[in-house]
Scaffold this motif. Sequence first.
Motif, PDB file in Angstrom:
ATOM      1  N   GLN A  39      18.521  50.994  42.875  1.00  0.00           N
ATOM      2  CA  GLN A  39      17.548  50.893  43.958  1.00  0.00           C
ATOM      3  C   GLN A  39      18.185  50.319  45.229  1.00  0.00           C
ATOM      4  O   GLN A  39      18.009  50.859  46.331  1.00  0.00           O
ATOM      5  N   ALA A  40      18.935  49.238  45.089  1.00  0.00           N
ATOM      6  CA  ALA A  40      19.592  48.630  46.257  1.00  0.00           C
ATOM      7  C   ALA A  40      20.622  49.589  46.842  1.00  0.00           C
ATOM      8  O   ALA A  40      20.734  49.712  48.066  1.00  0.00           O
ATOM      9  N   TYR A  41      21.350  50.275  45.975  1.00  0.00           N
ATOM     10  CA  TYR A  41      22.367  51.228  46.438  1.00  0.00           C
ATOM     11  C   TYR A  41      21.713  52.364  47.222  1.00  0.00           C
ATOM     12  O   TYR A  41      22.195  52.747  48.289  1.00  0.00           O
ATOM     13  N   GLN A  42      20.609  52.890  46.699  1.00  0.00           N
ATOM     14  CA  GLN A  42      19.926  53.999  47.368  1.00  0.00           C
ATOM     15  C   GLN A  42      19.434  53.578  48.752  1.00  0.00           C
ATOM     16  O   GLN A  42      19.577  54.320  49.726  1.00  0.00           O
ATOM     17  N   TYR A 127      25.738  41.369  50.349  1.00  0.00           N
ATOM     18  CA  TYR A 127      24.898  40.653  49.384  1.00  0.00           C
ATOM     19  C   TYR A 127      23.692  40.036  50.097  1.00  0.00           C
ATOM     20  O   TYR A 127      22.548  40.199  49.649  1.00  0.00           O
ATOM     21  N   ASP A 128      23.935  39.331  51.176  1.00  0.00           N
ATOM     22  CA  ASP A 128      22.851  38.657  51.890  1.00  0.00           C
ATOM     23  C   ASP A 128      21.792  39.641  52.369  1.00  0.00           C
ATOM     24  O   ASP A 128      20.593  39.375  52.256  1.00  0.00           O
ATOM     25  N   MET A 129      22.208  40.790  52.854  1.00  0.00           N
ATOM     26  CA  MET A 129      21.264  41.743  53.407  1.00  0.00           C
ATOM     27  C   MET A 129      20.515  42.537  52.341  1.00  0.00           C
ATOM     28  O   MET A 129      19.459  43.106  52.627  1.00  0.00           O
ATOM     29  N   CYS A 130      21.049  42.582  51.126  1.00  0.00           N
ATOM     30  CA  CYS A 130      20.435  43.377  50.050  1.00  0.00           C
ATOM     31  C   CYS A 130      19.792  42.528  48.953  1.00  0.00           C
ATOM     32  O   CYS A 130      19.176  43.069  48.037  1.00  0.00           O
ATOM     33  N   LYS A 131      19.919  41.208  49.025  1.00  0.00           N
ATOM     34  CA  LYS A 131      19.480  40.346  47.926  1.00  0.00           C
ATOM     35  C   LYS A 131      17.977  40.371  47.679  1.00  0.00           C
ATOM     36  O   LYS A 131      17.535  40.064  46.575  1.00  0.00           O
ATOM     37  N   ALA A 132      17.187  40.754  48.657  1.00  0.00           N
ATOM     38  CA  ALA A 132      15.739  40.837  48.438  1.00  0.00           C
ATOM     39  C   ALA A 132      15.411  41.914  47.405  1.00  0.00           C
ATOM     40  O   ALA A 132      14.416  41.818  46.690  1.00  0.00           O
ATOM     41  N   VAL A 133      16.269  42.914  47.299  1.00  0.00           N
ATOM     42  CA  VAL A 133      16.062  44.018  46.357  1.00  0.00           C
ATOM     43  C   VAL A 133      16.801  43.766  45.047  1.00  0.00           C
ATOM     44  O   VAL A 133      16.328  44.149  43.975  1.00  0.00           O
ATOM     45  N   ASP A 134      17.968  43.115  45.120  1.00  0.00           N
ATOM     46  CA  ASP A 134      18.799  42.912  43.923  1.00  0.00           C
ATOM     47  C   ASP A 134      19.553  41.596  44.026  1.00  0.00           C
ATOM     48  O   ASP A 134      20.530  41.481  44.750  1.00  0.00           O
ATOM     49  N   LYS A 135      19.095  40.611  43.270  1.00  0.00           N
ATOM     50  CA  LYS A 135      19.751  39.309  43.262  1.00  0.00           C
ATOM     51  C   LYS A 135      20.926  39.267  42.282  1.00  0.00           C
ATOM     52  O   LYS A 135      21.656  38.284  42.224  1.00  0.00           O
ATOM     53  N   ASN A 136      21.115  40.316  41.512  1.00  0.00           N
ATOM     54  CA  ASN A 136      22.177  40.347  40.496  1.00  0.00           C
ATOM     55  C   ASN A 136      23.412  41.127  40.935  1.00  0.00           C
ATOM     56  O   ASN A 136      24.219  41.514  40.091  1.00  0.00           O
ATOM     57  N   MET A 137      23.575  41.359  42.214  1.00  0.00           N
ATOM     58  CA  MET A 137      24.775  42.060  42.679  1.00  0.00           C
ATOM     59  C   MET A 137      26.015  41.264  42.292  1.00  0.00           C
ATOM     60  O   MET A 137      25.961  40.038  42.161  1.00  0.00           O
ATOM     61  N   GLN A 138      27.127  41.979  42.127  1.00  0.00           N
ATOM     62  CA  GLN A 138      28.388  41.341  41.766  1.00  0.00           C
ATOM     63  C   GLN A 138      29.461  41.724  42.769  1.00  0.00           C
ATOM     64  O   GLN A 138      29.655  42.913  43.061  1.00  0.00           O
ATOM     65  N   ILE A 139      30.163  40.719  43.253  1.00  0.00           N
ATOM     66  CA  ILE A 139      31.319  40.940  44.120  1.00  0.00           C
ATOM     67  C   ILE A 139      32.551  40.807  43.240  1.00  0.00           C
ATOM     68  O   ILE A 139      32.716  39.801  42.544  1.00  0.00           O
ATOM     69  N   GLU A 140      33.396  41.829  43.262  1.00  0.00           N
ATOM     70  CA  GLU A 140      34.542  41.874  42.351  1.00  0.00           C
ATOM     71  C   GLU A 140      35.782  42.411  43.055  1.00  0.00           C
ATOM     72  O   GLU A 140      35.696  43.021  44.116  1.00  0.00           O
ATOM     73  N   GLY A 141      36.913  42.214  42.396  1.00  0.00           N
ATOM     74  CA  GLY A 141      38.145  42.908  42.754  1.00  0.00           C
ATOM     75  C   GLY A 141      38.755  42.560  44.091  1.00  0.00           C
ATOM     76  O   GLY A 141      39.473  43.389  44.657  1.00  0.00           O
ATOM     77  N   LEU A 142      38.521  41.371  44.589  1.00  0.00           N
ATOM     78  CA  LEU A 142      39.121  40.981  45.861  1.00  0.00           C
ATOM     79  C   LEU A 142      40.627  40.846  45.672  1.00  0.00           C
ATOM     80  O   LEU A 142      41.082  40.105  44.803  1.00  0.00           O
ATOM     81  N   ARG A 143      41.400  41.601  46.466  1.00  0.00           N
ATOM     82  CA  ARG A 143      42.859  41.534  46.351  1.00  0.00           C
ATOM     83  C   ARG A 143      43.528  42.114  47.592  1.00  0.00           C
ATOM     84  O   ARG A 143      42.924  42.882  48.333  1.00  0.00           O
ATOM     85  N   VAL A 144      44.778  41.730  47.770  1.00  0.00           N
ATOM     86  CA  VAL A 144      45.613  42.316  48.820  1.00  0.00           C
ATOM     87  C   VAL A 144      46.136  43.643  48.289  1.00  0.00           C
ATOM     88  O   VAL A 144      46.639  43.716  47.169  1.00  0.00           O
ATOM     89  N   LEU A 145      46.015  44.683  49.081  1.00  0.00           N
ATOM     90  CA  LEU A 145      46.524  46.000  48.717  1.00  0.00           C
ATOM     91  C   LEU A 145      47.934  46.242  49.246  1.00  0.00           C
ATOM     92  O   LEU A 145      48.743  46.899  48.595  1.00  0.00           O
ATOM     93  N   ALA A 146      48.203  45.734  50.446  1.00  0.00           N
ATOM     94  CA  ALA A 146      49.502  45.969  51.071  1.00  0.00           C
ATOM     95  C   ALA A 146      49.733  44.963  52.186  1.00  0.00           C
ATOM     96  O   ALA A 146      48.783  44.431  52.760  1.00  0.00           O
ATOM     97  N   LYS A 147      51.012  44.714  52.447  1.00  0.00           N
ATOM     98  CA  LYS A 147      51.406  43.905  53.606  1.00  0.00           C
ATOM     99  C   LYS A 147      52.708  44.467  54.147  1.00  0.00           C
ATOM    100  O   LYS A 147      53.491  45.065  53.406  1.00  0.00           O
ATOM    101  N   ALA A 148      52.906  44.283  55.430  1.00  0.00           N
ATOM    102  CA  ALA A 148      54.139  44.752  56.055  1.00  0.00           C
ATOM    103  C   ALA A 148      54.549  43.773  57.144  1.00  0.00           C
ATOM    104  O   ALA A 148      53.711  43.112  57.754  1.00  0.00           O
ATOM    105  N   GLY A 149      55.863  43.706  57.365  1.00  0.00           N
ATOM    106  CA  GLY A 149      56.409  42.858  58.414  1.00  0.00           C
ATOM    107  C   GLY A 149      56.898  41.529  57.888  1.00  0.00           C
ATOM    108  O   GLY A 149      56.604  41.136  56.767  1.00  0.00           O
ATOM    109  N   GLY A 150      57.684  40.880  58.697  1.00  0.00           N
ATOM    110  CA  GLY A 150      58.206  39.565  58.337  1.00  0.00           C
ATOM    111  C   GLY A 150      59.438  39.633  57.460  1.00  0.00           C
ATOM    112  O   GLY A 150      59.930  40.698  57.086  1.00  0.00           O
TER     113      GLY A 150
END
Length: 157
Positions: A39-42, A127-150
């Motif tokens: 529902q929240a996704y839709q 999450y903040d903007m959708c929490k009224a519809v779904d309080k059980n959302m999950q934030i996952e997989g935070l990671r660095v994909l790439a870096k360059a320089g230095g």
Amino acid sequence: MAKLTHLNERGEANMVDVSEKAVTTRTAQAEAFIKMSPQAYQLLEQGSHKKGDVLAIARIAGIQGAKKCSDLIPLCHPLMLSKVQLDFELQAEQCQVRIVSFCKLAAQTGVEMEALTAASVAALTIYDMCKAVDKNMQIEGLRVLAKAGGKSGNWQV
């Protein structure tokens, strides 16, 4: 044992001195995912959440987050970012949004923390903007994909 860079000889917190490092173009890319109910996704996909355009606000929040990284993370250097970009990939089968951030600058230190902050703040905003519809959302997989320089060069997953 390797010397810890964020502690001085007395074991006290220490901001790393980067003044002797060369100024180079540096970039970093990070990602995070937020899973939600069908529902929240839709509603997100249709742009129908009561709080407004979720992804437009999350994009602005992510950019602001990257710019405020040194205020949030102790010992991070304040950086003059030349570019911050947030992209969103709607993944209907998983009812999730993939958030990809990109940060760039010419400086003496990298921008991985800024890219991670941008992705996480964007996810928190969704999450903040959708929490009224779904309080059980999950934030996952935070990671660095790439870096360059230095000095350490380029890296990617």
